[in-house]
Structure formats: C-alpha cells, structure tokens
Scaffold this active site. Sequence first.
Site, PDB file in Angstrom:
ATOM      1  N   CYS A  99      32.810  67.688  16.097  1.00 28.66           N
ATOM      2  CA  CYS A  99      33.427  68.626  15.152  1.00 28.66           C
ATOM      3  C   CYS A  99      33.117  70.082  15.477  1.00 28.66           C
ATOM      4  CB  CYS A  99      32.961  68.320  13.734  1.00 28.66           C
ATOM      5  SG  CYS A  99      33.367  66.651  13.203  1.00 28.66           S
TER       6      CYS A  99
ATOM      7  N   CYS B 292      30.831  71.845   4.697  1.00 31.39           N
ATOM      8  CA  CYS B 292      30.722  70.390   4.665  1.00 31.39           C
ATOM      9  C   CYS B 292      30.373  69.884   3.277  1.00 31.39           C
ATOM     10  CB  CYS B 292      29.655  69.928   5.652  1.00 31.39           C
ATOM     11  SG  CYS B 292      28.026  70.586   5.278  1.00 31.39           S
TER      12      CYS B 292
ATOM     13  N   CYS C 275      33.304  62.061   5.491  1.00 30.46           N
ATOM     14  CA  CYS C 275      32.286  61.864   6.530  1.00 30.46           C
ATOM     15  C   CYS C 275      31.115  62.817   6.318  1.00 30.46           C
ATOM     16  CB  CYS C 275      32.919  62.063   7.910  1.00 30.46           C
ATOM     17  SG  CYS C 275      31.786  61.721   9.268  1.00 30.46           S
ATOM     18  N   CYS C 276      31.424  64.092   6.054  1.00 27.46           N
ATOM     19  CA  CYS C 276      30.347  65.056   5.784  1.00 27.46           C
ATOM     20  C   CYS C 276      29.554  64.641   4.541  1.00 27.46           C
ATOM     21  CB  CYS C 276      30.925  66.456   5.568  1.00 27.46           C
ATOM     22  SG  CYS C 276      31.476  67.291   7.061  1.00 27.46           S
TER      23      CYS C 276
ATOM     24  N   CYS D 187      27.965  68.924  14.243  1.00 22.98           N
ATOM     25  CA  CYS D 187      28.073  67.638  14.927  1.00 22.98           C
ATOM     26  C   CYS D 187      28.940  67.778  16.185  1.00 22.98           C
ATOM     27  CB  CYS D 187      28.686  66.604  13.997  1.00 22.98           C
ATOM     28  SG  CYS D 187      27.626  66.163  12.610  1.00 22.98           S
TER      29      CYS D 187
HETATM   30  S1  SF4 Z   1      30.521  67.497  10.944  1.00 19.54           S
HETATM   31 FE1  SF4 Z   1      31.981  65.892  11.615  1.00 19.54          FE
HETATM   32  S2  SF4 Z   1      30.749  64.127  12.339  1.00 19.54           S
HETATM   33 FE2  SF4 Z   1      29.391  65.555  11.213  1.00 19.54          FE
HETATM   34  S3  SF4 Z   1      29.297  64.718   9.182  1.00 19.54           S
HETATM   35 FE3  SF4 Z   1      30.950  66.264   9.144  1.00 19.54          FE
HETATM   36  S4  SF4 Z   1      32.860  65.197   9.700  1.00 19.54           S
HETATM   37 FE4  SF4 Z   1      31.127  63.816  10.161  1.00 19.54          FE
END
Ligand code: SF4
Length: 271
Positions: A218, A243, A131-132, A215
């Site tokens: 998170c 990330c 996701c990151c 985010c």
């Molecule tokens: S911090 Fe969480 S929501 Fe944001 S990009 Fe990374 S995993 Fe995805």
Amino acid sequence: MAEPGVSSRRRTVLDDLEAEALALEYEMRPAEDLVRFVLENYHPRVAIAFSGQVEDAVVLDIAYRINSEVRAFIIDTGRLPQEIYEYVDIVRDHYGIKIEVIFPDEKEVAEMVYRYGFNLFYKSVDLRLLCCHIRKVRPLQRYLANLDAWITGLRREQWASRVNVRKVEVDHDHGGILKVNPLADWTYEDVWKYVRERRVPYVSLYDKGYKSIGCAPCTRPVSPGEDPRAGRWWWERDAPKECGMHCSIYTGGFEKELATILKGGVRRVGD
Ligand code: SF4
C-alpha cells in the site's frame, strides 16, 4: 497487552478542558518540554507509537534522551516491508531498548482473507479500510486499553485530516486516554534537520524515494514535488490518506474526517 510488571489499573487522566489548557501551554514550547512532562507524569503507562516513520524516530530519540526506559510499540500488520523489520532491529541496537510488537488477531485476519482475499485493499476503499481496521486499528485499541497516554509523531501539515491536531488531546476513540503529539507544529524540514543533527537512524526506504512509510503493498515512493503522503494507497481517488488509527471508524471520528475531505456523505465499513 501490558508490559510485564506494569499495573493494569487506569489512573485518572485529564479532561478535555485540562488537556486543552496543557496544549495551549506547550504550543509554543519545544517538543522536548512536552515529552518530558508526559514521561514524568505517565511513565510506564505511556508509550510511543513507532511505525517506522521518520517522525516516530525523532519522537523516540527525544524521549530516550529524557528517559532511557521509554516504551515504544509497533504494530506488525503482517504486510510490512522487510526494510521495517531490519530498521526496528537497528533501532533496538542503537538505543539498547526493546520495542514492543503487537499483532492483529489471527482469527480476524483469517476470516477477512477467507472472505475477500489477501489483496482485498485494491478492490475498494471500504475493503482497504476493513484491512486497516483488522490489521492496525483493532490491535491498537487492545494495546492502548492498558495505557494512560500515548505519544505520536503526527504533524499538522501531513494531510488535510491532520491540520487540527493538538499537541495534547483526550483520545475519546481510545477510552479517554491522553494522546500527545509533540511534533504537531513541525515541518518536514524540521524533522530532517533534527535527524541529521542528532544522527538519528531512519529506515532505508527514505533513501529510495519514500516519504511516508506503511505496509508494503500500500506504499510506494513519490516523485519530487509530489505530496509526501501521495504514495500511501496511491490507487485510491478522493479517499483519506488515513487508516483509522488516528480517527476511529466506529466512534464517528473517521467519518467526520472523511466527510471533511469528501464534502459529502460517507458509509461505514460493513454498511
Ligand atoms: S496499509 Fe494496506 S496492508 Fe496495511 S493494513 Fe492497511 S490496507 Fe492492509
């Protein structure tokens, strides 16, 4: 995405030895001196990574006092807290500048969510990193492809993976452009001292117990005495509070950082 009117032609930046010499030269000098050097030599092909962290606010304030046309960008992951959007508008009004907004690729996000769901990050570290990667790392890669240098608010004491941050580095994860970290040797207290003395606007989340900003799903506030980055991906155990933006997953930088922390083997996302 290049700023309108900014040439897409890449100029020659420094090699590793030259960057190291510059890092040594500026190690003991004020952050302002290094920011001035970078802006004088690389503007408008340099920009500040602005994510709402208080360190970014300090870097932007320093840079704005040197060049009021300084560029800054934020990655809108689509999952940012509402407070960040409000804060970006406050910053725009405070300095009278525009902050460039970059977005993840719509198709990549759609594919990821179709396969793994919206909240995939809670399912495993690999899916969190995916996701990151889709929402942060890849947009950053595309954006930096049009720059010669970027400026961050990274500090060495933030986390184990950041203890070796140099004030000037060649960013091999992003095409060999310069990565400049003028606050590398600052403490958390140094940052807040600057904020108070200069009345720098900061995001309201800090007044609610947050010590690192990310985010919404998170990031959570931390208790007094807890590590400032403990609120990031707080459900994970033995995983880096990173990330991949500052150490690439695909060139190996990320694995090195991860291995350092875990002291063991690691898997690539997708393996
Ligand atoms: S911090 Fe969480 S929501 Fe944001 S990009 Fe990374 S995993 Fe995805």
